[in-house]
Design a protein around this motif. Structure first.
Motif, short mmCIF file in Angstrom:
data_model
loop_
_atom_site.label_atom_id
_atom_site.label_comp_id
_atom_site.label_asym_id
_atom_site.label_seq_id
_atom_site.Cartn_x
_atom_site.Cartn_y
_atom_site.Cartn_z
N TYR A 1 0.86 -1.18 0.00
CA TYR A 1 0.00 0.00 0.00
C TYR A 1 0.89 1.23 0.00
O TYR A 1 1.72 1.40 0.89
CB TYR A 1 -0.89 -0.01 1.25
CG TYR A 1 -1.88 1.12 1.34
CD1 TYR A 1 -3.12 1.05 0.71
CD2 TYR A 1 -1.60 2.27 2.09
CE1 TYR A 1 -4.05 2.07 0.83
CE2 TYR A 1 -2.52 3.30 2.21
CZ TYR A 1 -3.75 3.19 1.57
OH TYR A 1 -4.66 4.21 1.68
N LEU B 1 -6.39 0.35 7.82
CA LEU B 1 -6.41 -0.38 6.55
C LEU B 1 -6.90 -1.80 6.79
O LEU B 1 -6.68 -2.38 7.85
CB LEU B 1 -5.01 -0.45 5.93
CG LEU B 1 -4.27 0.86 5.70
CD1 LEU B 1 -2.85 0.58 5.22
CD2 LEU B 1 -5.00 1.74 4.69
N ILE C 1 -4.84 -4.27 -0.33
CA ILE C 1 -5.05 -3.49 0.89
C ILE C 1 -6.02 -2.37 0.57
O ILE C 1 -5.87 -1.68 -0.45
CB ILE C 1 -3.73 -2.90 1.41
CG1 ILE C 1 -2.71 -4.01 1.70
CG2 ILE C 1 -3.96 -2.05 2.65
CD1 ILE C 1 -1.36 -3.49 2.17
N THR C 2 -7.01 -2.17 1.42
CA THR C 2 -8.00 -1.11 1.19
C THR C 2 -8.07 -0.18 2.40
O THR C 2 -7.88 -0.60 3.54
CB THR C 2 -9.39 -1.69 0.93
OG1 THR C 2 -9.78 -2.54 2.02
CG2 THR C 2 -9.40 -2.51 -0.35
N LEU C 3 -8.37 1.08 2.12
CA LEU C 3 -8.52 2.08 3.17
C LEU C 3 -9.87 1.91 3.85
O LEU C 3 -10.90 1.88 3.19
CB LEU C 3 -8.42 3.48 2.56
CG LEU C 3 -8.69 4.66 3.50
CD1 LEU C 3 -7.61 4.74 4.58
CD2 LEU C 3 -8.75 5.97 2.71
#
Length: 410
Positions: free
Chosen positions: A112, A142, A149-151
């Motif tokens: 990320y 995260l 990987i996502t916020l």
């Protein structure tokens, strides 16, 4: 970038290490690396991402310096760092890896990019696939899978800029934050906007808090600070239970352990001990490092042992409490047994080692055999823990006898 420069005092100023985000880095990877990692600050930042890497012996060399590495019981490892400002040409970000129990190696999963936010304080949730890290103005959560990987959220906070270390409690419902202002903050997880304006904190240290740890059931928190003290707090009342010192040295790392084991093989000033003790690594700049054991109820010194010839920049204890590991400013990694005076093999990276962690053993009976070392030389390596040969101790004994003989003759 004043935040970056301030927090990256991370020992760099104190230990007189020349450091500049504008430097040109030319690093020779190991012979197993498929290509050179030579890079310069004049390259366009977009040429590199946080996950870009070369495979090297026992690990990876990324395109950014690695300042922190943490692991959880599920076998996930999170490493983070970066170059900060876009002017450096060096990316900043987080990489997620997993310990391969069959191959006994690190598998790189995903990454990320944090853009201009160099990551110096990060932790991984003990049971969920979630990460929290601090920026100059917020806490960022995260979520990760083995492919992305996502916020999840970014919570603005005035205390984020003070964050030097952040730690989940064992349940993953609370966070302890050690600050460069000497404050120990407590937050719920995930943190909320309202909580940021009504923060709670324990009595202050008079210097940076360099390390924070929880005991196994989350009832106690320990800190180490540049004010030359360690402290233990009750997590519910925030009451300081004990303050510990060792000579005139600075503690650089603390860990609770259920194995009060140094006292059987080293100097001791107190015979009293509880089933859980506190270990800390104490040192002075360019002088020896000692691992010191304290009684958590009274703060009394139980034992101490010299483990390295120079001061440490990282400290950790293995999950089963068998080994202690320290890193130093010259890239050295030294592992020693906590149950005896036996030392393990020393390893060497090319520059400062600011963080260490152990991969979790598959079972409580499995031998702990590896240490993971992060370095400002851009590398993340899983070293095998190998006991030094008997000949090492024989040579050491002979050297001591020769020195004694020389003194007697003189």
């Amino acid at each position: 970038d004043s935040y970056i420069a301030h927090v990256l005092s991370l020992e760099l100023v104190a230990i007189n290490v020349p450091f500049s985000f504008q430097h040109t880095s030319s690093i020779s990877p190991s012979s197993s690396s498929p290509s050179s990692t030579t890079q310069t600050a004049t390259k366009n930042r977009q040429q590199f991402e946080a996950g870009d890497h070369d495979v090297i012996s026992h690990g990876y060399r990324f395109k950014m310096p690695i300042y922190v590495v943490v692991s959880n019981k599920k076998g996930y490892i999170v490493a983070a760092g970066g170059g900060g400002s876009k002017k450096t040409g060096i990316p900043s970000g987080i990489v997620v890896l997993k310990w391969n129990t069959q191959k006994k190696a690190l598998d790189l999963l995903t990454s990320y990019d944090t853009d201009s936010d160099i990551v110096l304080s990060v932790d991984i949730h003990p049971s969920k696939n979630e990460i929290i890290y601090a920026t100059s103005d917020s806490y960022v959560v995260l979520s990760f899978s083995e492919k992305s990987i996502t916020l999840v959220s970014s919570i603005s906070s005035s205390i984020a800029k003070n964050t030097k270390v952040i730690r989940f409690n064992p349940s993953g419902k609370k966070l302890a934050v050690g600050g460069i202002d000497g404050s120990l903050y407590f937050l719920s997880y995930p943190p909320t906007v309202g909580e940021m304006s009504n923060k709670t904190y324990a009595p202050q240290h008079s210097g940076d808090i360099d390390d924070v740890c929880w005991n196994e059931n989350g009832t106690l928190i320990a800190t180490s600070s540049k004010d030359k003290t360690c402290a233990i707090y009750e997590s519910n009342t925030l009451k300081r239970m004990a303050t510990m010192r060792f000579k005139t040295m600075v503690p650089r790392g603390v860990r609770f352990s259920t194995l009060p084991s140094l006292s059987s093989s080293s100097s001791s000033s107190s015979s009293s001990s509880s089933s859980v003790t506190l270990f800390a690594a104490f040192s002075e700049i360019k002088k020896a490092t000692y691992i010191v054991e304290f009684n958590i109820k009274t703060g009394a010194l139980i034992s101490s042992r010299k483990v390295h010839k120079t001061h440490n920049t990282a400290f950790n204890i293995s999950p089963l409490g068998k080994y202690a590991a320290i890193g130093d400013v010259e890239g050295g990694v030294v592992v020693s047994s906590l149950s005896s005076s036996r030392y393990m093999q020393s390893n060497k990276q090319e520059w400062l080692v600011p963080s260490l962690c152990f991969p979790p053993p598959a079972t409580k009976t499995e031998e702990e055999k590896y240490i993971i070392s992060a370095s400002a030389d851009y590398s993340l390596i899983a070293y095998p823990i190998v006991p030094l040969s008997s000949s090492f101790y024989l040579y050491k004994m002979i050297a001591v006898l020769v020195m004694i003989l020389a003194v007697v003759i003189a």
